[in-house]
Design a protein around this motif. Structure first.
Motif, PDB file in Angstrom:
ATOM      1  N   UNK A 106      -0.944 -14.324 -22.749  1.00 23.28           N
ATOM      2  CA  UNK A 106      -2.397 -14.735 -22.699  1.00 23.28           C
ATOM      3  C   UNK A 106      -3.316 -13.470 -22.416  1.00 23.28           C
ATOM      4  N   UNK A 107      -2.698 -12.585 -22.040  1.00 22.78           N
ATOM      5  CA  UNK A 107      -3.588 -11.256 -21.437  1.00 22.78           C
ATOM      6  C   UNK A 107      -4.735 -10.943 -22.029  1.00 22.78           C
ATOM      7  N   UNK A 108      -4.678 -10.815 -23.390  1.00 22.25           N
ATOM      8  CA  UNK A 108      -6.165 -10.728 -24.295  1.00 22.25           C
ATOM      9  C   UNK A 108      -7.193 -11.648 -23.769  1.00 22.25           C
ATOM     10  N   UNK A 109      -6.950 -12.750 -23.318  1.00 25.88           N
ATOM     11  CA  UNK A 109      -7.721 -13.899 -23.029  1.00 25.88           C
ATOM     12  C   UNK A 109      -8.122 -13.931 -21.469  1.00 25.88           C
ATOM     13  N   UNK A 110      -7.032 -13.394 -20.691  1.00 30.69           N
ATOM     14  CA  UNK A 110      -6.745 -13.941 -19.486  1.00 30.69           C
ATOM     15  C   UNK A 110      -8.061 -13.702 -18.405  1.00 30.69           C
ATOM     16  N   UNK A 111      -8.920 -13.012 -18.817  1.00 24.17           N
ATOM     17  CA  UNK A 111     -10.347 -12.887 -18.128  1.00 24.17           C
ATOM     18  C   UNK A 111     -11.164 -14.290 -18.142  1.00 24.17           C
ATOM     19  N   UNK A 112     -10.762 -15.228 -19.155  1.00 28.91           N
ATOM     20  CA  UNK A 112     -11.683 -16.441 -19.598  1.00 28.91           C
ATOM     21  C   UNK A 112     -10.840 -17.627 -19.684  1.00 28.91           C
ATOM     22  N   UNK A 113      -9.543 -17.392 -19.766  1.00 32.15           N
ATOM     23  CA  UNK A 113      -8.599 -18.790 -20.352  1.00 32.15           C
ATOM     24  C   UNK A 113      -7.595 -18.663 -19.279  1.00 32.15           C
ATOM     25  N   UNK A 114      -7.541 -19.615 -18.737  1.00 30.59           N
ATOM     26  CA  UNK A 114      -6.157 -20.043 -17.612  1.00 30.59           C
ATOM     27  C   UNK A 114      -5.038 -20.617 -18.198  1.00 30.59           C
ATOM     28  N   UNK A 115      -3.870 -19.919 -17.987  1.00 28.97           N
ATOM     29  CA  UNK A 115      -2.622 -20.322 -18.834  1.00 28.97           C
ATOM     30  C   UNK A 115      -2.051 -21.170 -17.490  1.00 28.97           C
ATOM     31  N   UNK A 116      -1.741 -22.495 -17.794  1.00 29.65           N
ATOM     32  CA  UNK A 116      -1.128 -23.270 -16.716  1.00 29.65           C
ATOM     33  C   UNK A 116       0.231 -23.680 -17.280  1.00 29.65           C
ATOM     34  N   UNK A 117       1.343 -23.451 -16.793  1.00 34.52           N
ATOM     35  CA  UNK A 117       2.685 -23.918 -17.180  1.00 34.52           C
ATOM     36  C   UNK A 117       2.986 -25.379 -16.203  1.00 34.52           C
ATOM     37  N   UNK A 118       3.298 -26.376 -16.810  1.00 34.39           N
ATOM     38  CA  UNK A 118       3.615 -27.581 -16.233  1.00 34.39           C
ATOM     39  C   UNK A 118       4.109 -28.662 -17.008  1.00 34.39           C
ATOM     40  N   UNK A 119       4.637 -29.931 -16.344  1.00 35.99           N
ATOM     41  CA  UNK A 119       5.670 -30.345 -17.172  1.00 35.99           C
ATOM     42  C   UNK A 119       4.741 -32.049 -16.968  1.00 35.99           C
ATOM     43  N   UNK A 176      -8.113 -19.562 -29.884  1.00 31.47           N
ATOM     44  CA  UNK A 176      -8.663 -18.890 -28.724  1.00 31.47           C
ATOM     45  C   UNK A 176      -9.910 -17.834 -29.009  1.00 31.47           C
ATOM     46  N   UNK A 177      -9.912 -17.210 -30.271  1.00 30.97           N
ATOM     47  CA  UNK A 177     -11.086 -16.091 -30.545  1.00 30.97           C
ATOM     48  C   UNK A 177     -12.279 -16.981 -31.090  1.00 30.97           C
ATOM     49  N   UNK A 178     -11.895 -17.968 -31.819  1.00 29.63           N
ATOM     50  CA  UNK A 178     -12.973 -18.927 -32.384  1.00 29.63           C
ATOM     51  C   UNK A 178     -13.790 -19.573 -30.987  1.00 29.63           C
ATOM     52  N   UNK A 179     -13.141 -20.133 -30.003  1.00 29.36           N
ATOM     53  CA  UNK A 179     -13.675 -20.799 -29.163  1.00 29.36           C
ATOM     54  C   UNK A 179     -14.120 -20.130 -27.838  1.00 29.36           C
ATOM     55  N   UNK A 180     -13.261 -19.078 -27.526  1.00 31.05           N
ATOM     56  CA  UNK A 180     -13.472 -17.989 -26.198  1.00 31.05           C
ATOM     57  C   UNK A 180     -13.792 -16.654 -26.269  1.00 31.05           C
ATOM     58  N   UNK A 181     -14.035 -16.222 -27.500  1.00 27.52           N
ATOM     59  CA  UNK A 181     -14.339 -14.938 -27.853  1.00 27.52           C
ATOM     60  C   UNK A 181     -13.175 -13.943 -28.288  1.00 27.52           C
ATOM     61  N   UNK A 182     -13.420 -12.805 -28.763  1.00 31.97           N
ATOM     62  CA  UNK A 182     -12.427 -12.005 -29.397  1.00 31.97           C
ATOM     63  C   UNK A 182     -11.447 -11.520 -28.212  1.00 31.97           C
ATOM     64  N   UNK A 183     -10.283 -11.106 -28.617  1.00 33.26           N
ATOM     65  CA  UNK A 183      -9.071 -10.714 -27.674  1.00 33.26           C
ATOM     66  C   UNK A 183      -9.785  -9.603 -26.871  1.00 33.26           C
ATOM     67  N   UNK A 184      -9.597  -9.066 -25.809  1.00 29.01           N
ATOM     68  CA  UNK A 184      -9.645  -7.993 -25.105  1.00 29.01           C
ATOM     69  C   UNK A 184      -8.693  -7.286 -25.170  1.00 29.01           C
ATOM     70  N   UNK A 185      -8.679  -5.891 -25.755  1.00 30.12           N
ATOM     71  CA  UNK A 185      -7.757  -4.902 -25.834  1.00 30.12           C
ATOM     72  C   UNK A 185      -6.729  -4.952 -24.260  1.00 30.12           C
ATOM     73  N   UNK A 186      -5.726  -4.952 -24.227  1.00 29.07           N
ATOM     74  CA  UNK A 186      -4.931  -4.733 -23.157  1.00 29.07           C
ATOM     75  C   UNK A 186      -4.197  -3.351 -22.758  1.00 29.07           C
ATOM     76  N   UNK A 187      -4.457  -2.679 -21.981  1.00 29.52           N
ATOM     77  CA  UNK A 187      -3.852  -1.196 -21.702  1.00 29.52           C
ATOM     78  C   UNK A 187      -2.806  -1.244 -20.903  1.00 29.52           C
TER      79      UNK A 187
END
Ligand SMILES: Cc1cc2nc3c(=O)[nH]c(=O)nc-3n(C[C@H](O)[C@H](O)[C@H](O)COP(=O)(O)OP(=O)(O)OC[C@H]3O[C@@H](n4cnc5c(N)ncnc54)[C@H](O)[C@@H]3O)c2cc1C
Length: 489
Positions: free
Chosen positions: A423-436, A478-489
């Motif tokens: 999720x790193x290219x969107x991590x500043x906008x989208x929260x990844x939640x692992x769940x069951x 992700x890009x359509x709804x929450x913007x383009x991927x941010x390059x991750x260094x």
């Protein structure tokens, strides 16, 4: 001239909800409201439907409303009762709560979020250019904003000044509405006669009596007088029940109109400014609040340059059909309520039909807003639909889906093996939640659906994508709804 990112004209339910959504996204927003206080003359909307309560639950404030109102397990389609206690939602009821209380609770929340509310001020004009909108206020002052949103009700000045057509039907019926005190006990409930349906009710002891009378004529200018109210009561009931006074007398009609476009450049419309219709089924306020929740996060992302301006077009594309459907069902409800024998026969037929499970679920899911389905393309049945509020188990303990949405940010919910997506290219906008989640997935009307391995949930609680994390459509969504991927260094 003071500058803000967004100016909202009108601090009714729609404007308040939109202000809150923008504030949660960190946007500099101001409300301009004509009324000097939040006080409301008369009762207007009488409650909240399931989807609106869910939306408030998604922000963590549903309890404030639930604590102030009363729950009813049935809603009404032209007065025909539809039980919704079997609906798969935590809020399988209607919350009876007057609009004055709904607005007060919303206004308190907006205040806590620090949104300035310029009360007793009016938007009197505006001019938009390529970079923003100059908003002219009463009292010879003005504001500069990137966007102006007209939440200024059915007679919207913003809509008129923007030159947006408001097409539809002229009124065919007019109703007088009043809150009164009477010396005698009136006949509570509905009465049907050759003119139409009339109602007298009181929700609680100590509250004023509420009278709604179908009028013989449609054309009127202004609010009715005490004399007209007395006359109308006598015409229907043969007595005015010792009418002593009225704290509020007004009238409404079944005028049914919708803005042909919800956006003109940097000017947008929401709530009654975008659609008016009669109150049958109690949908106006609910639709406005849900408009605001659809628009809020999109406008925020455009203002903070996460997304291109084109994202705003999805607001019209998604919400205009929802509004049109509300207009359509209120027209049907008015027709069903006509007083002649043939319409009564139609009404009896509809009552029979709606006593069957499938038609009942279908119509009730529409009125309650639980069946709203935005056209986001083919795929899992959840795509474009509301995300159910599932119980989840996470590494941090148990939670619910709606709790994950309290801060109005998008969530990528991974219900499979953790680590399947970067999720790193969107991590500043989208929260990844692992769940069951253990249990079946039930949707209103559709019933049981297959559990998807992962879902991308928008801040408004609608599912943007559902599938396997390896699906190449996921980065695209992700890009359509929450913007383009941010390059991750
Ligand atoms: C009798 C009746 C019963 C109803 N029952 C229901 C119901 O049961 N359920 C339901 O969902 N809906 C119901 N409705 C509809 C509901 O009241 C409206 O849909 C709802 O109020 C719309 O909210 P809004 O914020 O979009 O507009 P409004 O509530 O009209 O708010 C607009 C605000 O803008 C302000 N304003 C206007 N012009 C300007 C300006 N130029 N500058 C600054 N401020 C301005 C106004 O003062 C107002 O506060 C009912 C309506 C009526 C009349």
């Amino acid at each position: 001239m003071t500058e803000h990112a967004v100016v909202i004209a009108g601090g009714g339910p729609t404007g308040l909800m939109l202000a809150a959504e923008l504030a949660l996204a960190g946007i500099d927003v101001v409300i301009v409201e004509r009324r000097a206080s939040q006080d409301l003359d008369g009762s207007r909307a009488g409650g909240l439907h399931s989807r609106t309560i869910e939306v408030l639950d998604q922000r963590g404030i549903a309890e404030r409303f639930l604590a102030a109102g009363q729950l009813h397990q049935a809603l009404g389609f032209s007065g025909i009762h539809l039980d919704i206690s079997d609906f798969p939602t935590r809020h399988n009821y209607v919350l009876a709560l007057w609009q004055s209380h709904i607005e007060r609770i919303l206004a308190d929340w907006v205040g806590e979020l620090g949104v300035p509310n310029l009360r007793g001020r009016e938007v009197v004009g505006f001019a938009q250019d390529d970079t923003g909108v100059d908003v002219e206020l009463s009292g010879d002052s003005s504001l500069r904003a990137e966007y102006l949103v007209g939440c200024d009700g059915g007679r919207s000045l913003i809509r008129k000044e923007a030159g947006i057509d408001f097409t539809g039907l002229d009124p065919s019926t007019s109703w007088m509405i009043a809150e009164v005190e009477m010396d005698e006990e009136p006949e509570f409930g509905f009465r049907h006669d050759r003119v139409g349906t009339h109602a007298v009710n009181r929700r609680e002891d100590g509250e004023p009596i509420r009278v709604v009378l179908t009028e013989r004529r449609v054309e009127h200018t202004g609010d009715p007088s005490m004399g007209e109210l007395r006359e109308a009561l006598v015409a229907v009931y043969g007595t005015d029940y010792g009418l002593r006074g009225a704290s509020w007398i007004s009238r409404f009609t079944d005028m049914t109109r919708q803005a042909v476009s919800y956006r003109h450049g940097r000017v947008l419309l929401a709530g009654d400014a975008a659609h008016v219709h009669p109150p049958q089924g109690g949908q106006g306020l609910n639709t406005g609040v849900q408009d605001a929740v659809n628009l809020g996060w999109k406008l925020a992302q455009v203002v903070n340059q996460t997304s291109p301006e084109g994202l705003l077009d999805t607001y019209h594309a998604e919400r205009h059909p929802v509004g049109a459907r509300v207009l359509h069902n209120t027209m049907a409800q008015v027709a069903l309520g006509r007083p002649d024998d043939r319409h009564q026969a139609l009404r009896d037929t509809m009552t029979d039909l709606l006593s069957m499970d499938e038609p009942r679920r279908c119509i009730a899911a529409m009125l309650s807003g639980l069946d709203i389905h935005y056209d986001l393309g083919e795929g899992h049945p959840l795509r474009g639909r509301r995300m159910p509020d599932l119980d989840l188990h996470t590494a941090d303990g148990p939670t619910r889906v709606f709790t994950l949405l309290h801060d109005a940010r998008p969530v990528l919910l991974d219900l499979g093996e953790p680590g399947g997506f970067d999720i790193s290219p969107w991590a500043n906008r989208v929260r990844l939640v692992d769940a069951r989640h253990d249990g079946v997935w039930q949707l209103p009307v559709l019933g049981e659906v297959a559990a998807p391995p992962a879902l991308l949930i928008r801040p408004d609680g609608h599912v943007a994508w559902a599938g396997d994390l390896a699906d190449p459509e996921l980065p695209q969504a992700l890009a359509t709804w929450f913007g383009a991927a941010t390059p991750v260094h």
